[in-house]
Structures are given as C-alpha cells and as structure tokens.
Design a protein around this motif. Structure first.
Motif, PDB file in Angstrom:
ATOM      1  N   ALA A  56       0.469  -0.771  -0.349  1.00 18.70           N
ATOM      2  CA  ALA A  56       0.283  -0.056   0.008  1.00 18.70           C
ATOM      3  C   ALA A  56       0.986   1.602   0.119  1.00 18.70           C
ATOM      4  N   GLN A  57       0.242   1.934  -0.551  1.00 22.43           N
ATOM      5  CA  GLN A  57       1.451   3.864  -0.230  1.00 22.43           C
ATOM      6  C   GLN A  57       1.849   4.186   1.133  1.00 22.43           C
ATOM      7  N   GLY A  58       2.381   4.625   1.295  1.00 23.16           N
ATOM      8  CA  GLY A  58       2.375   5.608   2.738  1.00 23.16           C
ATOM      9  C   GLY A  58       2.934   4.361   3.385  1.00 23.16           C
ATOM     10  N   CYS A  59       3.454   3.738   4.836  1.00 25.89           N
ATOM     11  CA  CYS A  59       3.973   3.376   5.233  1.00 25.89           C
ATOM     12  C   CYS A  59       4.373   2.242   4.799  1.00 25.89           C
ATOM     13  N   ASP A  60       4.196   1.102   4.282  1.00 30.68           N
ATOM     14  CA  ASP A  60       4.270   0.044   3.549  1.00 30.68           C
ATOM     15  C   ASP A  60       5.191   0.551   1.952  1.00 30.68           C
ATOM     16  N   PHE A  61       5.145   1.081   1.733  1.00 33.40           N
ATOM     17  CA  PHE A  61       6.057   1.721   0.628  1.00 33.40           C
ATOM     18  C   PHE A  61       7.614   1.938   0.671  1.00 33.40           C
ATOM     19  N   TYR A  62       7.414   2.521   3.288  1.00 29.20           N
ATOM     20  CA  TYR A  62       9.028   2.603   3.344  1.00 29.20           C
ATOM     21  C   TYR A  62       9.113   1.336   3.900  1.00 29.20           C
ATOM     22  N   PHE A  63       8.550   0.537   4.138  1.00 30.20           N
ATOM     23  CA  PHE A  63       9.208  -0.799   4.686  1.00 30.20           C
ATOM     24  C   PHE A  63       9.814  -1.546   3.245  1.00 30.20           C
ATOM     25  N   CYS A  64       8.948  -1.564   2.840  1.00 27.78           N
ATOM     26  CA  CYS A  64       9.298  -2.638   1.218  1.00 27.78           C
ATOM     27  C   CYS A  64      10.642  -1.898   0.696  1.00 27.78           C
ATOM     28  N   GLU A  65      11.106  -1.055   0.475  1.00 32.34           N
ATOM     29  CA  GLU A  65      12.231  -0.068   0.432  1.00 32.34           C
ATOM     30  C   GLU A  65      13.090  -0.398   1.496  1.00 32.34           C
ATOM     31  N   MET A  66      13.010  -0.289   2.240  1.00 28.48           N
ATOM     32  CA  MET A  66      14.209  -1.078   3.332  1.00 28.48           C
ATOM     33  C   MET A  66      13.896  -1.861   3.398  1.00 28.48           C
ATOM     34  N   ALA A  67      13.233  -2.398   2.976  1.00 25.48           N
ATOM     35  CA  ALA A  67      13.473  -4.599   3.140  1.00 25.48           C
ATOM     36  C   ALA A  67      14.528  -4.666   2.065  1.00 25.48           C
ATOM     37  N   LEU A  68      14.075  -3.741   0.732  1.00 19.23           N
ATOM     38  CA  LEU A  68      15.209  -3.962  -0.045  1.00 19.23           C
ATOM     39  C   LEU A  68      16.839  -3.878   0.048  1.00 19.23           C
ATOM     40  N   GLN A  69      16.657  -2.899   0.770  1.00 17.56           N
ATOM     41  CA  GLN A  69      17.779  -2.448   0.992  1.00 17.56           C
ATOM     42  C   GLN A  69      17.962  -3.460   1.626  1.00 17.56           C
ATOM     43  N   LEU A  70      17.980  -3.941   2.820  1.00 17.43           N
ATOM     44  CA  LEU A  70      18.170  -4.485   3.544  1.00 17.43           C
ATOM     45  C   LEU A  70      19.384  -5.962   2.654  1.00 17.43           C
ATOM     46  N   ARG A  71      18.575  -5.973   1.672  1.00 12.17           N
ATOM     47  CA  ARG A  71      18.635  -7.313   1.319  1.00 12.17           C
ATOM     48  C   ARG A  71      19.968  -7.062   0.249  1.00 12.17           C
ATOM     49  N   HIS A  72      19.828  -5.667  -0.115  1.00 18.13           N
ATOM     50  CA  HIS A  72      21.640  -4.874  -0.785  1.00 18.13           C
ATOM     51  C   HIS A  72      22.454  -5.690   0.162  1.00 18.13           C
ATOM     52  N   CYS A  73      22.574  -5.086   0.946  1.00 19.42           N
ATOM     53  CA  CYS A  73      23.322  -5.652   2.208  1.00 19.42           C
ATOM     54  C   CYS A  73      23.575  -6.992   2.994  1.00 19.42           C
ATOM     55  N   HIS A  74      22.639  -7.655   3.027  1.00 22.21           N
ATOM     56  CA  HIS A  74      22.560  -9.122   3.388  1.00 22.21           C
ATOM     57  C   HIS A  74      22.194 -10.545   2.480  1.00 22.21           C
ATOM     58  N   ALA A  75      22.744 -10.407   1.442  1.00 14.83           N
ATOM     59  CA  ALA A  75      22.717 -11.847   0.469  1.00 14.83           C
ATOM     60  C   ALA A  75      21.074 -12.859   0.526  1.00 14.83           C
ATOM     61  N   ASP A  76      21.011 -12.440   1.779  1.00 12.67           N
ATOM     62  CA  ASP A  76      20.153 -14.108   2.033  1.00 12.67           C
ATOM     63  C   ASP A  76      18.743 -13.622   3.132  1.00 12.67           C
ATOM     64  N   VAL A  77      18.153 -12.027   2.489  1.00 12.99           N
ATOM     65  CA  VAL A  77      17.239 -11.492   2.649  1.00 12.99           C
ATOM     66  C   VAL A  77      16.067 -11.577   1.454  1.00 12.99           C
ATOM     67  N   THR A  78      15.038 -11.772   1.901  1.00 10.57           N
ATOM     68  CA  THR A  78      14.279 -12.189   0.674  1.00 10.57           C
ATOM     69  C   THR A  78      13.006 -10.850   0.773  1.00 10.57           C
ATOM     70  N   VAL A  79      12.433 -11.003  -0.158  1.00 12.92           N
ATOM     71  CA  VAL A  79      11.307 -10.316  -0.226  1.00 12.92           C
ATOM     72  C   VAL A  79      10.229 -10.235  -0.923  1.00 12.92           C
ATOM     73  N   GLU A  80       8.769 -10.214  -0.637  1.00 14.48           N
ATOM     74  CA  GLU A  80       7.175 -10.180  -0.851  1.00 14.48           C
ATOM     75  C   GLU A  80       6.547  -9.115  -0.809  1.00 14.48           C
ATOM     76  N   ALA A  81       6.136  -9.459  -2.009  1.00 16.34           N
ATOM     77  CA  ALA A  81       5.062  -8.089  -2.103  1.00 16.34           C
ATOM     78  C   ALA A  81       4.044  -9.237  -2.225  1.00 16.34           C
ATOM     79  N   ALA A  82       3.045  -8.819  -1.045  1.00 11.12           N
ATOM     80  CA  ALA A  82       2.113  -9.751  -0.893  1.00 11.12           C
ATOM     81  C   ALA A  82       0.739  -8.637  -1.472  1.00 11.12           C
ATOM     82  N   ILE A  83       0.240  -8.889  -2.597  1.00  7.20           N
ATOM     83  CA  ILE A  83      -0.426  -8.371  -3.373  1.00  7.20           C
ATOM     84  C   ILE A  83      -2.330  -8.059  -3.472  1.00  7.20           C
ATOM     85  N   PRO A  84      -3.309  -7.501  -2.676  1.00  9.20           N
ATOM     86  CA  PRO A  84      -4.232  -7.890  -2.476  1.00  9.20           C
ATOM     87  C   PRO A  84      -4.918  -8.141  -3.031  1.00  9.20           C
ATOM     88  N   CYS A  85      -4.887  -7.242  -4.314  1.00  9.41           N
ATOM     89  CA  CYS A  85      -6.032  -7.392  -6.073  1.00  9.41           C
ATOM     90  C   CYS A  85      -4.705  -7.772  -6.987  1.00  9.41           C
TER      91      CYS A  85
END
Length: 168
Positions: A56-85
C-alpha cells in the motif's frame, strides 16, 4: 526461503493518516524511516530473512524500500510483495503507480491474494501476511482501522509484534 519462523510482515498507515501526509522530506518522516530501518536490522540480527509487504502507499512503501535495502546488504534476505488484488494501484497517481511497479518488480516473490477487488481483499491480504510470518512490524498511532485490526489478529495468532508510533 519463505519459512514462517524466519518471516516478518508489516502493516502501517497510508499517507492520509500520517502527520506529514505525502511529504516524505518532512523530518518526522525521515525519523520514522530511521527507526524502521533500525527495527529491520534488529529483525535480521534475530534471524528473520524473509520480509512480506502489503504494497500500500505510505508506510508499506517505506518498509518495502527498507527491506530491499536490507537485501542489498545481506544476500540471504528475500522480499515478498503481498498484493490484495490485481487492480491495487489502478487509481493511484502516476508517480505512485510507478513507484509501486518498481518495488513489486524488485521483490523476490509476488503473491496475488485474489484477482478482483472486493471489500474484504485488503483484510485477506493482511491475514495472509500474518499467517505466513512469525513477526509483525507495524506503524500505528492508536486509531482503529486496518493496521489496528492486523495487530490484533497477529496478537491472536501469537506473533511477536513491534509497534512504532509514526512520531516519537
């Protein structure tokens, strides 16, 4: 790896409930993003490797961006987009739709909870995330709504829950 015991999900407010609205250059927004980063790093240190975001817009975007940044720092991180529709971003402004599309494309996994919009699809997405995680990180100001309901559902499912106030 998307094992529940190493998975973390997120819930948080959209811009309309944030004191700075859509102005991400506001110092309060920058402070929240810093606290969110610190919590994500702590989750990683505690063994969480898979991060699920509701996109969702707002805080979800912040979280996703941070999780992707974390993945950049740690190769064992994965990020999943859970899309409602499938039409989640269809009515958003162009820039927000493009941001959404960039983020979804950058994720390791994409889960479409249901094809068509229904009044309950956001709640189904939230329950999907909680049901597939052991930790919920939430940005919540105490108001009722989707984030409050998600926190209550997570507590009922015995997840660890970290709640950040939008302002501190």
């Amino acid at each position: 790896m998307r094992a529940k015991q190493i998975s973390c999900c997120f819930s948080g407010h959209r811009p309309g409930k944030l004191p700075w609205g859509e102005n991400e250059s506001d110092p309060q927004c920058a402070a929240l993003k810093k606290r969110l980063w610190d919590v994500l790093e702590s989750a990683y240190e505690e063994g969480y490797r898979h991060f699920i975001c509701g996109m969702a817009q707002g805080c979800d975007f912040y979280f996703c961006e941070m999780a992707l940044q974390l993945r950049h720092c740690h190769a064992d991180v994965t990020v999943e987009a859970a899309i409602p529709c499938a039409s989640q971003s269809a009515c958003w402004p162009v820039e927000e739709r493009q941001r959404y599309e960039r983020l979804v494309a950058a994720c390791d996994y994409e889960t479409l909870v249901q094809e068509k919009y229904t009044p309950g699809c956001m709640q189904r997405r939230n329950r999907y995330m909680v049901d597939h995680a052991a930790l919920l990180i939430a940005v919540h100001d105490g108001q009722s709504g989707g984030t409050y309901s998600t926190i209550q559902y997570a507590l009922g499912r015995k997840l660890d829950v970290v709640v950040l106030s939008p302002t501190e």
